[in-house]
Design an enzyme around this catalytic site. Structure first.
Site, PDB file in Angstrom:
ATOM      1  N   ASP A 177       0.775  -1.350  -0.271  1.00 20.98           N
ATOM      2  CA  ASP A 177      -0.212   0.183   0.107  1.00 20.98           C
ATOM      3  C   ASP A 177       1.112   0.801   0.011  1.00 20.98           C
ATOM      4  O   ASP A 177       2.204   1.079   0.201  1.00 20.98           O
ATOM      5  CB  ASP A 177      -1.088  -0.017   1.520  1.00 20.98           C
ATOM      6  N   HIS A 251      -2.978   2.932  -4.959  1.00 20.22           N
ATOM      7  CA  HIS A 251      -2.416   2.753  -3.307  1.00 20.22           C
ATOM      8  C   HIS A 251      -0.785   2.224  -4.305  1.00 20.22           C
ATOM      9  O   HIS A 251      -0.403   1.535  -3.145  1.00 20.22           O
ATOM     10  CB  HIS A 251      -2.657   1.826  -2.802  1.00 20.22           C
ATOM     11  N   GLU A 314      -9.753   2.828  -4.893  1.00 26.12           N
ATOM     12  CA  GLU A 314      -9.442   4.152  -4.944  1.00 26.12           C
ATOM     13  C   GLU A 314      -8.160   4.880  -5.848  1.00 26.12           C
ATOM     14  O   GLU A 314      -6.971   5.419  -5.217  1.00 26.12           O
ATOM     15  CB  GLU A 314      -9.351   4.672  -3.175  1.00 26.12           C
ATOM     16  N   TYR A 411     -16.167  -4.571   8.976  1.00 24.75           N
ATOM     17  CA  TYR A 411     -14.995  -4.158   8.571  1.00 24.75           C
ATOM     18  C   TYR A 411     -14.453  -3.439  10.003  1.00 24.75           C
ATOM     19  O   TYR A 411     -14.838  -3.023  10.686  1.00 24.75           O
ATOM     20  CB  TYR A 411     -15.055  -2.310   7.916  1.00 24.75           C
ATOM     21  N   ASP A 413     -11.929  -2.452  11.286  1.00 26.46           N
ATOM     22  CA  ASP A 413     -10.656  -1.667  11.936  1.00 26.46           C
ATOM     23  C   ASP A 413     -12.044  -0.430  12.813  1.00 26.46           C
ATOM     24  O   ASP A 413     -11.673   0.495  13.078  1.00 26.46           O
ATOM     25  CB  ASP A 413     -10.493  -1.628  11.055  1.00 26.46           C
TER      26      ASP A 413
END
Length: 523
Positions: A177, A251, A314, A411, A413
């Site tokens: 990333d 990324h 993204e 998710y 997180d």
């Protein structure tokens, strides 16, 4: 449930008998050909968790067998390399027998036996019983981001073993990333010399500080090819496929820092020290695709799983819009707009993967404005975004194999409390996902019956921006992963939440004995 046989996820059926099996401090172990790794796995668990030694002997107290007839799997599951994981665990006064339809099924049966023996030391005892069990979903995954915060190979193996305890069968390894690159590629030494390290890390939440501060501590690391092969082998013994992810064409700030010639400005931006989305993307030059060829060769050589994950999420188009070279390539390639550059990368990477007999999988952005080949699988995460057609339905309508990775449900997180209680939680990216919310998830709820065959399964994501330590990782993963394991294994047959909670409470005691720093259940 304490005092009664309890397995998580809930098995398809469990029937008790009045007798008892008893075992001493040494047990005999026998197994059918092809189950050597599973026999070694069981022996290790007994030694390390129960202080019981084993010795090979025909017709012993423990026997592993490939005795069940495998059920035919849907074509897309079979093509991906999944096997029938059905197993039968039989405990009689004389012996314990684990029968499977495949080595993966036997591995699942071993985890059930491991749970039943948790906390015991010789002499071991179990009530006589029969467990008949099989999963509802083929793909049952846990994702781990090691780019934002690096984990050692030993840490990764521990994560995999805990996943196996809950009968997950895919480990999604997010290796690259903007904030770090963890994969060596022959001929590109700066990947490990430069891209694997950042000079500091953002302090606090990226959306909260009035002025950004960084700790100035060099952070990073990478895995050798030998370590990666060891992790893959370790996972395979536990019935787990390893899905590698190399994120591109966005990324890629760490990659472009090491090799600026792959970017659009020719400048090295520095390995990213804050979170969020970097504007940097790959260019379309021959040298970039020569690197990508070598990269795909490397990934395919290290990871035997059918799918290879190449991100696709993204990827901002700003650099492509501003680059004369990209515009020149677009005209030469007949690409209608800058978003089509994303589609071009997907097609080229998939072509590289198919030369190795593999297929690409990517995040759902790869189908947002482009139509990749049907063999390209889609991992759908944007269920809470206002898109004209939900990505998971668009993927199925386009004939793409689908994995659900719902950002509103999986998710991990996200915070595990809301309101005032949230202030007592460790720093998290935002949102709120409790274990109860995970347990209430119905993955098939809005998928038409005629399209459900295209669904491979589902998984949870552990993005690590705000998860710097292994203890914090435990806290964010469990008990939510326990709830998800039940959802994916039992499907529509899962028990009510009120029945699951005592099963979960009993199971958390097992996790405690394994040193897992799980989050306590809410009152």
């Amino acid at each position: 449930m304490p005092g009664l046989p309890s397995i998580l996820p809930q098995p398809t059926s469990l029937s008790l008998r009045p007798e008892t099996w008893r075992g001493g401090d040494t047990l005999t172990l026998s197994f059918d050909p092809g189950l050597e790794r599973q026999a070694s796995l069981l022996a290790d668990y007994l030694k390390n968790e129960n202080q019981v030694t084993t010795q090979a002997a025909a017709g012993g107290a423990l026997h592993l067998s490939l005795a069940l007839t495998p059920r035919p799997l849907p074509a897309n599951q079979a093509a991906a390399g999944f096997m029938d994981e059905a197993y039968r665990l039989t405990v009689t006064p004389e012996n314990i027998l684990i029968e499977g339809a495949s080595p993966a099924g036997v591995a699942c049966g071993i985890q059930s036996l491991r749970q039943l023996l948790s906390g015991q030391r010789a002499p071991l005892t179990l009530p006589a019983l029969v467990v008949e069990d099989r999963p509802a979903m083929a793909w049952r995954g846990l994702h781990l981001d090691v780019s934002r915060h690096f984990r050692t190979a030993e840490d990764v193996r521990r994560f995999i073993d805990l996943a196996a305890l809950h009968k997950f069968n895919v480990f999604h390894w997010h290796l690259t990333d903007d904030q770090g690159w963890r994969l060596p590629v022959e001929g590109y030494p700066r990947l490990t010399e430069t891209a694997a390290w950042r000079d500091g890390t953002l302090i606090g939440h990226q959306d909260q500080p009035p002025q950004e501060r960084y700790d100035g501590v060099r952070h990073g690391g990478y895995y050798t090819h030998e370590e990666i092969r060891g992790v893959v082998d370790y996972a395979a013994a536990r019935g787990i496929h390893v899905l590698p992810e190399v994120d591109l064409p966005g990324h890629v700030q760490a990659l472009i820092t090491a090799y600026p010639e792959f970017g659009n400005s020719g400048q090295a931006p520095g390995v990213r020290q804050r979170w969020g989305i970097s504007p940097h993307t790959l260019n379309l030059e021959p040298a970039t695709f020569a690197f990508l060829e070598r990269l795909v060769d490397t990934v395919a050589g290290l990871f035997p799983f059918h799918y290879l994950h190449f991100g696709g999420d993204e990827a901002l188009v700003g650099e492509w819009e501003a680059s004369p070279r990209i515009q020149e390539h677009k005209r030469a390639l007949g690409l209608p707009d800058d978003h089509a550059v994303q589609g071009y990368f997907t097609r080229r990477i998939h072509e590289m993967a198919t030369r190795h007999g593999r297929a690409m999988i990517g995040w759902d952005e790869i189908i947002e404005r482009n139509e990749p080949p049907h063999e390209v699988a889609v991992m759908s995460w944007r269920d809470s975004y206002k898109l004209a057609t939900p990505p998971h339905l668009k993927a199925l309508q386009g004939g793409h194999p689908l994995v659900l990775a719902s950002c509103s449900m999986t998710y991990f997180d996200a915070y595990q409390a809301e309101g005032e209680a949230k202030t007592r939680e460790p720093l998290a990216i935002g949102s709120f996902i409790s274990w109860e919310k995970v347990y209430a998830w119905q993955p098939l709820a809005d998928i038409p019956a005629a399209q459900q065959a295209g669904l491979l399964g589902a998984q949870a994501q552990l993005w690590a921006e705000y998860i710097p330590t292994c203890a914090h990782l435990d806290y964010m993963a469990y008990p939510r992963a326990c709830a998800l394991a039940q959802v994916l294994w039992t499907g529509t047959a899962r028990e009510p939440l009120a029945a699951f909670r005592p099963r979960l409470e009993h199971h958390l005691a097992r996790l405690g004995r394994l040193g897992v720093s799980y989050r306590p259940l809410s009152p």
